[in-house]
Design a protein around this motif. Structure first.
Motif, PDB file in Angstrom:
ATOM      1  N   MET A   1      -4.919  12.655   6.165  1.00 34.33           N
ATOM      2  CA  MET A   1      -3.567  12.296   6.499  1.00 34.33           C
ATOM      3  C   MET A   1      -2.869  11.722   5.229  1.00 34.33           C
ATOM      4  SD  MET A   1      -2.937   9.104   9.179  1.00 34.33           S
ATOM      5  CE  MET A   1      -3.297  10.025  10.489  1.00 34.33           C
ATOM      6  N   ASP A   2      -1.875  11.991   5.257  1.00 32.03           N
ATOM      7  CA  ASP A   2      -0.982  11.674   4.048  1.00 32.03           C
ATOM      8  C   ASP A   2      -0.916   9.978   4.049  1.00 32.03           C
ATOM      9  OD1 ASP A   2       0.647  11.129   2.036  1.00 32.03           O
ATOM     10  OD2 ASP A   2       2.456  12.482   2.887  1.00 32.03           O
ATOM     11  N   SER A   3      -1.315   9.318   2.994  1.00 31.15           N
ATOM     12  CA  SER A   3      -1.188   7.926   3.168  1.00 31.15           C
ATOM     13  C   SER A   3       0.210   7.408   2.929  1.00 31.15           C
ATOM     14  CB  SER A   3      -2.127   7.385   2.116  1.00 31.15           C
ATOM     15  OG  SER A   3      -1.591   7.677   1.043  1.00 31.15           O
ATOM     16  N   SER A   4       0.970   8.101   2.560  1.00 29.63           N
ATOM     17  CA  SER A   4       2.393   7.937   2.256  1.00 29.63           C
ATOM     18  C   SER A   4       2.994   7.727   3.811  1.00 29.63           C
ATOM     19  CB  SER A   4       3.206   8.841   1.392  1.00 29.63           C
ATOM     20  OG  SER A   4       3.514   9.906   2.037  1.00 29.63           O
ATOM     21  N   GLN A   5       2.728   8.417   4.752  1.00 28.06           N
ATOM     22  CA  GLN A   5       3.280   8.057   6.108  1.00 28.06           C
ATOM     23  C   GLN A   5       2.590   7.066   6.751  1.00 28.06           C
ATOM     24  OE1 GLN A   5       5.624  10.253   7.370  1.00 28.06           O
ATOM     25  NE2 GLN A   5       5.632  10.978   5.683  1.00 28.06           N
ATOM     26  N   LEU A   6       1.396   7.016   6.374  1.00 26.71           N
ATOM     27  CA  LEU A   6       1.113   5.455   6.914  1.00 26.71           C
ATOM     28  C   LEU A   6       1.839   4.170   6.429  1.00 26.71           C
ATOM     29  CD1 LEU A   6      -2.910   6.102   6.964  1.00 26.71           C
ATOM     30  CD2 LEU A   6      -1.601   5.964   9.042  1.00 26.71           C
ATOM     31  N   LEU A   7       1.903   4.411   5.056  1.00 27.79           N
ATOM     32  CA  LEU A   7       2.591   3.212   4.292  1.00 27.79           C
ATOM     33  C   LEU A   7       3.892   3.203   4.845  1.00 27.79           C
ATOM     34  CD1 LEU A   7       2.418   1.119   2.304  1.00 27.79           C
ATOM     35  CD2 LEU A   7       3.195   2.960   0.471  1.00 27.79           C
ATOM     36  N   LYS A   8       4.888   3.966   5.240  1.00 27.38           N
ATOM     37  CA  LYS A   8       6.162   3.804   6.059  1.00 27.38           C
ATOM     38  C   LYS A   8       6.072   2.984   7.244  1.00 27.38           C
ATOM     39  CE  LYS A   8       8.293   8.101   4.187  1.00 27.38           C
ATOM     40  NZ  LYS A   8       8.889   9.286   4.763  1.00 27.38           N
ATOM     41  N   GLY A   9       4.806   3.375   7.834  1.00 27.72           N
ATOM     42  CA  GLY A   9       4.731   2.345   9.112  1.00 27.72           C
ATOM     43  C   GLY A   9       4.443   0.934   8.888  1.00 27.72           C
ATOM     44  N   VAL A  10       3.820   0.680   7.839  1.00 30.45           N
ATOM     45  CA  VAL A  10       3.559  -0.727   7.607  1.00 30.45           C
ATOM     46  C   VAL A  10       4.187  -1.583   6.507  1.00 30.45           C
ATOM     47  CG1 VAL A  10       1.227  -0.449   8.667  1.00 30.45           C
ATOM     48  CG2 VAL A  10       1.518  -0.127   6.423  1.00 30.45           C
ATOM     49  N   LEU A  11       5.228  -0.689   6.050  1.00 31.51           N
ATOM     50  CA  LEU A  11       5.919  -1.551   4.839  1.00 31.51           C
ATOM     51  C   LEU A  11       6.588  -2.747   4.940  1.00 31.51           C
ATOM     52  CD1 LEU A  11       6.211  -1.304   1.686  1.00 31.51           C
ATOM     53  CD2 LEU A  11       8.160   0.149   2.236  1.00 31.51           C
ATOM     54  N   ASP A  12       7.237  -2.939   6.142  1.00 37.18           N
ATOM     55  CA  ASP A  12       7.750  -4.176   6.814  1.00 37.18           C
ATOM     56  C   ASP A  12       6.809  -5.082   6.728  1.00 37.18           C
ATOM     57  OD1 ASP A  12      10.030  -2.501   7.038  1.00 37.18           O
ATOM     58  OD2 ASP A  12      10.591  -3.176   8.873  1.00 37.18           O
ATOM     59  N   LEU A  13       5.725  -4.896   7.315  1.00 40.27           N
ATOM     60  CA  LEU A  13       4.678  -5.957   7.330  1.00 40.27           C
ATOM     61  C   LEU A  13       3.926  -6.346   6.003  1.00 40.27           C
ATOM     62  CD1 LEU A  13       2.841  -7.868   9.090  1.00 40.27           C
ATOM     63  CD2 LEU A  13       1.379  -5.878   9.531  1.00 40.27           C
ATOM     64  N   ALA A  14       3.657  -5.418   5.343  1.00 42.19           N
ATOM     65  CA  ALA A  14       3.159  -5.610   3.876  1.00 42.19           C
ATOM     66  C   ALA A  14       4.205  -6.495   3.041  1.00 42.19           C
ATOM     67  CB  ALA A  14       2.946  -4.354   3.266  1.00 42.19           C
ATOM     68  N   VAL A  15       5.626  -6.129   3.112  1.00 38.94           N
ATOM     69  CA  VAL A  15       6.417  -6.891   2.600  1.00 38.94           C
ATOM     70  C   VAL A  15       6.565  -8.433   2.831  1.00 38.94           C
ATOM     71  CG1 VAL A  15       8.956  -7.214   1.923  1.00 38.94           C
ATOM     72  CG2 VAL A  15       7.765  -4.933   1.629  1.00 38.94           C
ATOM     73  N   LEU A  16       6.750  -8.268   4.210  1.00 41.22           N
ATOM     74  CA  LEU A  16       6.666  -9.869   4.929  1.00 41.22           C
ATOM     75  C   LEU A  16       5.626 -10.541   4.465  1.00 41.22           C
ATOM     76  CD1 LEU A  16       7.871  -8.877   8.266  1.00 41.22           C
ATOM     77  CD2 LEU A  16       9.119 -10.241   6.619  1.00 41.22           C
ATOM     78  N   ALA A  17       4.262 -10.014   4.430  1.00 41.16           N
ATOM     79  CA  ALA A  17       2.911 -10.608   4.040  1.00 41.16           C
ATOM     80  C   ALA A  17       3.160 -11.350   2.762  1.00 41.16           C
ATOM     81  CB  ALA A  17       1.652  -9.526   4.268  1.00 41.16           C
ATOM     82  N   VAL A  18       3.734 -10.484   1.989  1.00 41.20           N
ATOM     83  CA  VAL A  18       3.520 -10.944   0.313  1.00 41.20           C
ATOM     84  C   VAL A  18       4.741 -12.043   0.026  1.00 41.20           C
ATOM     85  CG1 VAL A  18       4.659 -10.017  -1.773  1.00 41.20           C
ATOM     86  CG2 VAL A  18       3.060  -8.705  -0.590  1.00 41.20           C
ATOM     87  N   LEU A  19       5.838 -11.810   0.868  1.00 41.39           N
ATOM     88  CA  LEU A  19       6.613 -12.701   0.825  1.00 41.39           C
ATOM     89  C   LEU A  19       6.385 -14.065   1.685  1.00 41.39           C
ATOM     90  CD1 LEU A  19      10.072 -11.140   1.072  1.00 41.39           C
ATOM     91  CD2 LEU A  19       9.198 -11.996  -0.878  1.00 41.39           C
ATOM     92  N   ASP A  20       5.312 -14.110   2.587  1.00 38.09           N
ATOM     93  CA  ASP A  20       4.667 -15.068   3.039  1.00 38.09           C
ATOM     94  C   ASP A  20       3.864 -16.112   2.085  1.00 38.09           C
ATOM     95  OD1 ASP A  20       4.269 -16.723   5.547  1.00 38.09           O
ATOM     96  OD2 ASP A  20       2.203 -16.305   5.333  1.00 38.09           O
ATOM     97  N   GLU A  21       3.375 -15.511   1.159  1.00 35.36           N
ATOM     98  CA  GLU A  21       2.512 -16.186   0.275  1.00 35.36           C
ATOM     99  C   GLU A  21       3.572 -16.935  -0.444  1.00 35.36           C
ATOM    100  OE1 GLU A  21       0.452 -13.359  -2.183  1.00 35.36           O
ATOM    101  OE2 GLU A  21      -0.837 -12.519  -0.534  1.00 35.36           O
ATOM    102  N   ARG A  22       4.474 -16.487  -0.982  1.00 39.81           N
ATOM    103  CA  ARG A  22       5.759 -16.899  -2.023  1.00 39.81           C
ATOM    104  C   ARG A  22       7.007 -16.229  -2.134  1.00 39.81           C
ATOM    105  NH1 ARG A  22       2.087 -15.269  -5.868  1.00 39.81           N
ATOM    106  NH2 ARG A  22       2.720 -14.009  -7.475  1.00 39.81           N
ATOM    107  N   ASP A  23       7.886 -16.500  -2.536  1.00 35.48           N
ATOM    108  CA  ASP A  23       9.177 -15.803  -2.656  1.00 35.48           C
ATOM    109  C   ASP A  23       9.169 -15.010  -3.747  1.00 35.48           C
ATOM    110  OD1 ASP A  23      10.096 -17.465  -0.765  1.00 35.48           O
ATOM    111  OD2 ASP A  23      11.701 -18.565  -1.934  1.00 35.48           O
ATOM    112  N   GLY A  24       9.749 -13.892  -3.867  1.00 37.98           N
ATOM    113  CA  GLY A  24       9.830 -12.971  -4.894  1.00 37.98           C
ATOM    114  C   GLY A  24      11.002 -12.246  -5.239  1.00 37.98           C
ATOM    115  N   TYR A  25      11.090 -11.455  -6.372  1.00 33.80           N
ATOM    116  CA  TYR A  25      12.214 -10.683  -6.554  1.00 33.80           C
ATOM    117  C   TYR A  25      11.821  -9.118  -6.341  1.00 33.80           C
ATOM    118  CZ  TYR A  25      10.388 -10.438 -11.109  1.00 33.80           C
ATOM    119  OH  TYR A  25       9.143 -10.718 -12.228  1.00 33.80           O
ATOM    120  N   GLY A  26      12.617  -8.227  -6.364  1.00 30.50           N
ATOM    121  CA  GLY A  26      12.090  -6.899  -6.254  1.00 30.50           C
ATOM    122  C   GLY A  26      11.126  -6.417  -6.722  1.00 30.50           C
ATOM    123  N   TYR A  27      11.133  -6.472  -8.167  1.00 27.74           N
ATOM    124  CA  TYR A  27       9.960  -5.709  -8.778  1.00 27.74           C
ATOM    125  C   TYR A  27       8.659  -6.431  -8.582  1.00 27.74           C
ATOM    126  CZ  TYR A  27       6.811  -3.267 -11.933  1.00 27.74           C
ATOM    127  OH  TYR A  27       5.885  -2.497 -12.395  1.00 27.74           O
TER     128      TYR A  27
END
Length: 108
Positions: A1-27
């Motif tokens: 299974m292509d992991s990039s397809q899995l990533l597309k499905g969970v990217l919102d959650l991953a970004v929210l999780a990172v920002l839950d730790e602390r604010d951040g800029y794009g990079y």
């Protein structure tokens, strides 16, 4: 299974999780996702996700001056974002538990 397809499905959650730790800029968000193990995450995908979550009302943004170049636009969770994060994390946990159960039953 292509992991990039899995990533597309969970990217919102991953970004929210990172920002839950602390604010951040794009990079910064990209770097933190990669450090967490999502090495294949693309810069453009993360920037697009940040813009979309901001437009959806889940993130606040503010600009901070940088000594290293142009000003940086920081993103952080607001109340809508925290609610979305909690609901998404709950759905993911349930889905992951179901998959774990299927895989442990010898269906892998």
């Amino acid at each position: 299974m292509d992991s990039s397809q899995l990533l597309k499905g969970v990217l919102d959650l991953a970004v929210l999780a990172v920002l839950d730790e602390r604010d951040g800029y794009g990079y910064d968000v990209v770097r933190r996702l990669r450090e967490a193990g999502l090495e294949e995450v693309g810069d453009a995908s993360v920037y697009g996700t940040l813009r979309r979550l901001f437009k959806a009302g889940a993130l606040n943004s503010y600009v901070v001056a940088s000594d290293e170049g142009p000003h940086r636009k920081y993103y952080g969770l607001n109340e809508v974002g925290r609610t979305l994060y909690a609901a998404s994390a709950k759905r993911w946990t349930s889905f992951a538990a179901t998959m774990d159960s299927l895989l442990k039953e010898g269906h892998a």
